[in-house]
Design a protein around this motif. Structure first.
Motif, PDB file in Angstrom:
ATOM      1  N   ASN A  29       0.825  -1.205   0.000  1.00  0.00           N
ATOM      2  CA  ASN A  29       0.000   0.000   0.000  1.00  0.00           C
ATOM      3  C   ASN A  29       0.864   1.262   0.000  1.00  0.00           C
ATOM      4  O   ASN A  29       0.547   2.247  -0.673  1.00  0.00           O
ATOM      5  CB  ASN A  29      -0.931   0.001   1.212  1.00  0.00           C
ATOM      6  N   HIS A  30       1.949   1.214   0.768  1.00  0.00           N
ATOM      7  CA  HIS A  30       2.864   2.360   0.773  1.00  0.00           C
ATOM      8  C   HIS A  30       3.490   2.554  -0.610  1.00  0.00           C
ATOM      9  O   HIS A  30       3.558   3.693  -1.117  1.00  0.00           O
ATOM     10  CB  HIS A  30       3.956   2.142   1.815  1.00  0.00           C
ATOM     11  N   ALA A  31       3.938   1.471  -1.218  1.00  0.00           N
ATOM     12  CA  ALA A  31       4.532   1.570  -2.559  1.00  0.00           C
ATOM     13  C   ALA A  31       3.496   2.029  -3.577  1.00  0.00           C
ATOM     14  O   ALA A  31       3.814   2.790  -4.499  1.00  0.00           O
ATOM     15  CB  ALA A  31       5.123   0.219  -2.965  1.00  0.00           C
ATOM     16  N   SER A  32       2.242   1.581  -3.401  1.00  0.00           N
ATOM     17  CA  SER A  32       1.184   2.001  -4.317  1.00  0.00           C
ATOM     18  C   SER A  32       0.934   3.506  -4.209  1.00  0.00           C
ATOM     19  O   SER A  32       0.710   4.183  -5.229  1.00  0.00           O
ATOM     20  CB  SER A  32      -0.106   1.227  -4.019  1.00  0.00           C
ATOM     21  N   GLY A  33       0.956   4.033  -2.980  1.00  0.00           N
ATOM     22  CA  GLY A  33       0.780   5.475  -2.813  1.00  0.00           C
ATOM     23  C   GLY A  33       1.889   6.275  -3.478  1.00  0.00           C
ATOM     24  O   GLY A  33       1.646   7.313  -4.108  1.00  0.00           O
ATOM     25  N   VAL A  34       3.135   5.801  -3.363  1.00  0.00           N
ATOM     26  CA  VAL A  34       4.254   6.480  -4.016  1.00  0.00           C
ATOM     27  C   VAL A  34       4.120   6.391  -5.530  1.00  0.00           C
ATOM     28  O   VAL A  34       4.350   7.383  -6.254  1.00  0.00           O
ATOM     29  CB  VAL A  34       5.585   5.867  -3.546  1.00  0.00           C
ATOM     30  N   ALA A  35       3.739   5.218  -6.035  1.00  0.00           N
ATOM     31  CA  ALA A  35       3.575   5.057  -7.481  1.00  0.00           C
ATOM     32  C   ALA A  35       2.484   5.966  -8.017  1.00  0.00           C
ATOM     33  O   ALA A  35       2.614   6.549  -9.107  1.00  0.00           O
ATOM     34  CB  ALA A  35       3.256   3.598  -7.806  1.00  0.00           C
ATOM     35  N   PHE A  36       1.406   6.132  -7.248  1.00  0.00           N
ATOM     36  CA  PHE A  36       0.310   6.996  -7.688  1.00  0.00           C
ATOM     37  C   PHE A  36       0.718   8.466  -7.641  1.00  0.00           C
ATOM     38  O   PHE A  36       0.429   9.233  -8.575  1.00  0.00           O
ATOM     39  CB  PHE A  36      -0.909   6.748  -6.813  1.00  0.00           C
ATOM     40  N   ALA A  37       1.381   8.864  -6.568  1.00  0.00           N
ATOM     41  CA  ALA A  37       1.751  10.273  -6.407  1.00  0.00           C
ATOM     42  C   ALA A  37       2.803  10.703  -7.425  1.00  0.00           C
ATOM     43  O   ALA A  37       2.741  11.810  -7.967  1.00  0.00           O
ATOM     44  CB  ALA A  37       2.243  10.526  -4.989  1.00  0.00           C
ATOM     45  N   LYS A  38       3.778   9.838  -7.693  1.00  0.00           N
ATOM     46  CA  LYS A  38       4.870  10.195  -8.596  1.00  0.00           C
ATOM     47  C   LYS A  38       4.675   9.661 -10.013  1.00  0.00           C
ATOM     48  O   LYS A  38       5.558   9.838 -10.859  1.00  0.00           O
ATOM     49  CB  LYS A  38       6.199   9.670  -8.037  1.00  0.00           C
ATOM     50  N   GLU A  39       3.524   8.967 -10.248  1.00  0.00           N
ATOM     51  CA  GLU A  39       3.216   8.413 -11.566  1.00  0.00           C
ATOM     52  C   GLU A  39       4.326   7.490 -12.062  1.00  0.00           C
ATOM     53  O   GLU A  39       4.783   7.581 -13.207  1.00  0.00           O
ATOM     54  CB  GLU A  39       2.947   9.521 -12.580  1.00  0.00           C
ATOM     55  N   LEU A  40       4.765   6.601 -11.165  1.00  0.00           N
ATOM     56  CA  LEU A  40       5.803   5.631 -11.514  1.00  0.00           C
ATOM     57  C   LEU A  40       5.123   4.339 -11.963  1.00  0.00           C
ATOM     58  O   LEU A  40       4.462   3.664 -11.173  1.00  0.00           O
ATOM     59  CB  LEU A  40       6.706   5.360 -10.303  1.00  0.00           C
ATOM     60  N   LYS A  41       5.288   3.997 -13.217  1.00  0.00           N
ATOM     61  CA  LYS A  41       4.646   2.810 -13.759  1.00  0.00           C
ATOM     62  C   LYS A  41       5.629   1.674 -14.031  1.00  0.00           C
ATOM     63  O   LYS A  41       5.214   0.529 -14.203  1.00  0.00           O
ATOM     64  CB  LYS A  41       3.912   3.162 -15.057  1.00  0.00           C
ATOM     65  N   ASP A  42       6.915   2.001 -14.110  1.00  0.00           N
ATOM     66  CA  ASP A  42       7.887   0.951 -14.387  1.00  0.00           C
ATOM     67  C   ASP A  42       8.435   0.377 -13.090  1.00  0.00           C
ATOM     68  O   ASP A  42       8.531   1.070 -12.064  1.00  0.00           O
ATOM     69  CB  ASP A  42       9.035   1.498 -15.245  1.00  0.00           C
ATOM     70  N   ARG A  43       8.804  -0.872 -13.141  1.00  0.00           N
ATOM     71  CA  ARG A  43       9.248  -1.586 -11.940  1.00  0.00           C
ATOM     72  C   ARG A  43      10.565  -1.021 -11.403  1.00  0.00           C
ATOM     73  O   ARG A  43      10.710  -0.839 -10.188  1.00  0.00           O
ATOM     74  CB  ARG A  43       9.395  -3.067 -12.285  1.00  0.00           C
ATOM     75  N   ASN A  44      11.507  -0.729 -12.277  1.00  0.00           N
ATOM     76  CA  ASN A  44      12.805  -0.240 -11.812  1.00  0.00           C
ATOM     77  C   ASN A  44      12.690   1.123 -11.144  1.00  0.00           C
ATOM     78  O   ASN A  44      13.312   1.378 -10.107  1.00  0.00           O
ATOM     79  CB  ASN A  44      13.786  -0.165 -12.980  1.00  0.00           C
TER      80      ASN A  44
END
Length: 380
Positions: free
Chosen positions: A27-42
């Motif tokens: 959930n924490h990683a999902s929030g960061v991915a959503f906020a920073k629009e990070l779609k790639d795994r690396n």
């Protein structure tokens, strides 16, 4: 393949804590991915790797698995948005999906690879990473056939799942598909509501018991919905899962019997192509409920994968007029079927059960289609 775990109370407590921590980290990683629009795994792994290890106490490989779970979840969401499965952008469901980060339930499945999960086949145990350290000697149980497939074909990740207080590992097995044999004929299968499946051999698999069970569940559902309590909501969810499992079990037994007969007699299996049937027909309100709960697609899927697994040829043929066409003279008219159960040709007088006649028509179309499919290509 589902493999049941038999942990001790101490082991079960550690597994439950592991799921909770891993999903909080996701959930924490999902929030960061959503906020920073990070779609790639690396990119996401670089942004959250150190934080997940320090804050949640995860080892290196569980962090990698949690990040991959998040990336896969957003990839699935984007695919559903592109396919229109969440409706147009103006709908509430679509807006909610794109305006909030993805959240994982505390008991959501957690993937483990071979670095944090190992199998000891001789001892029938697994060694798995937990938040309390590496836990060895967790027993598992499966059937002899499942065990053979597990030893020979297990490959890749295994998902840790808790369902109904029980623990499972969903192991990925890469099973090779046998080559389909050359059939001596076909078994035509007509799928229906009253009779779930009727074969061209005359075997009838009725759906009355399933229909009565669904009606009983439908009568109980409003009583629970009227209470409007959390316990009633949980009970409704349990009943819905039980109803789905019951329908799936019926379809499994029907498809298994049909495939075994085809394999024993060296024949293939043919079914009608019923795609879009719910959109093509217009029904009364009471009939719509019956049609919407008709599990024909699941039965077709079970037949498809069981035939592929057994090497039995499988075909889908055109469903047009299979219940109105005479298989002997070819005369097609709606009046050939005076009621739901009976078929009587107005030209040659052939009579019999309507579903069996439909199954024979499906069989004949499959024979013609198989000759066309297996015919050698013309030389240039």
């Amino acid at each position: 393949m589902h493999v049941k775990l038999l942990p001790t109370p101490v082991q079960a407590s550690a597994l439950e804590a592991t799921l909770h921590v891993c999903n909080r980290a996701a959930n924490h990683a999902s929030g960061v991915a959503f906020a920073k629009e990070l779609k790639d795994r690396n990119g996401l792994q670089k942004a959250v790797y150190a934080d997940l290890k320090a804050t949640f106490g995860l080892s290196a490989q569980p962090v990698v698995r949690a990040v991959k779970k998040v990336v896969d979840a957003y990839a699935t969401l984007n695919a559903n948005l592109r396919a229109g499965n969440l409706g147009p952008p103006t709908t509430k469901r679509h807006r909610k999906a794109v305006s909030t980060p993805i959240l994982f339930r505390p008991q959501a499945a957690q993937p483990f690879d071979d670095r944090c999960l190992s199998w000891q086949y001789d001892a029938r145990t697994v060694s798995i990473w937990t938040v309390d350290g590496r836990m060895k000697g967790v027993r598992f149980a499966c059937s002899p056939d499942q065990f053979k497939r597990l030893v020979a074909y297990r490959k890749g990740e295994s998902d840790l799942v808790q369902r109904g207080g029980k623990w499972f590992l969903i192991a990925t097995c890469d099973l090779p598909d046998p080559e389909p044999y050359e059939p001596v004929g076909f078994i035509g299968v007509d799928r229906g509501i009253v009779n779930l499946a009727t074969t061209s051999d005359g075997t009838n698999h009725q759906g009355r018991r399933l229909s009565r069970y669904r009606c009983w569940q439908a009568r109980k559902r409003p009583e629970l919905q009227a209470r409007r309590t959390r316990s009633a909501t949980r009970r409704l969810a349990r009943r819905a899962r039980k109803e789905r499992r019951h329908a799936a079990d019926v379809n499994h037994r029907i498809s298994k019997e049909i495939v075994s007969v085809a394999q024993r007699t060296g024949r293939g299996i043919a079914v009608e192509k019923l795609d879009g049937i719910r959109e093509r027909v217009r029904l009364r309100g009471d009939q719509r409920v019956i049609l919407s709960s008709w599990p024909f697609r699941q039965l077709g899927q079970h037949l498809a994968y069981k035939t592929r697994k057994a090497g039995v040829p499988f075909l889908e043929v055109d469903a047009a007029y299979t219940s109105q066409r005479c298989p002997r003279c070819g005369y097609t008219e709606r009046a050939n079927r005076p009621n739901r159960d009976r078929f009587c040709c107005r030209r040659c007088g052939l009579a019999g059960p309507a579903d069996v006649v439909a199954g024979v028509n499906v069989r004949d179309r499959a024979r013609a289609a198989w000759v066309f499919v297996t015919a050698p290509a013309p030389s240039p």
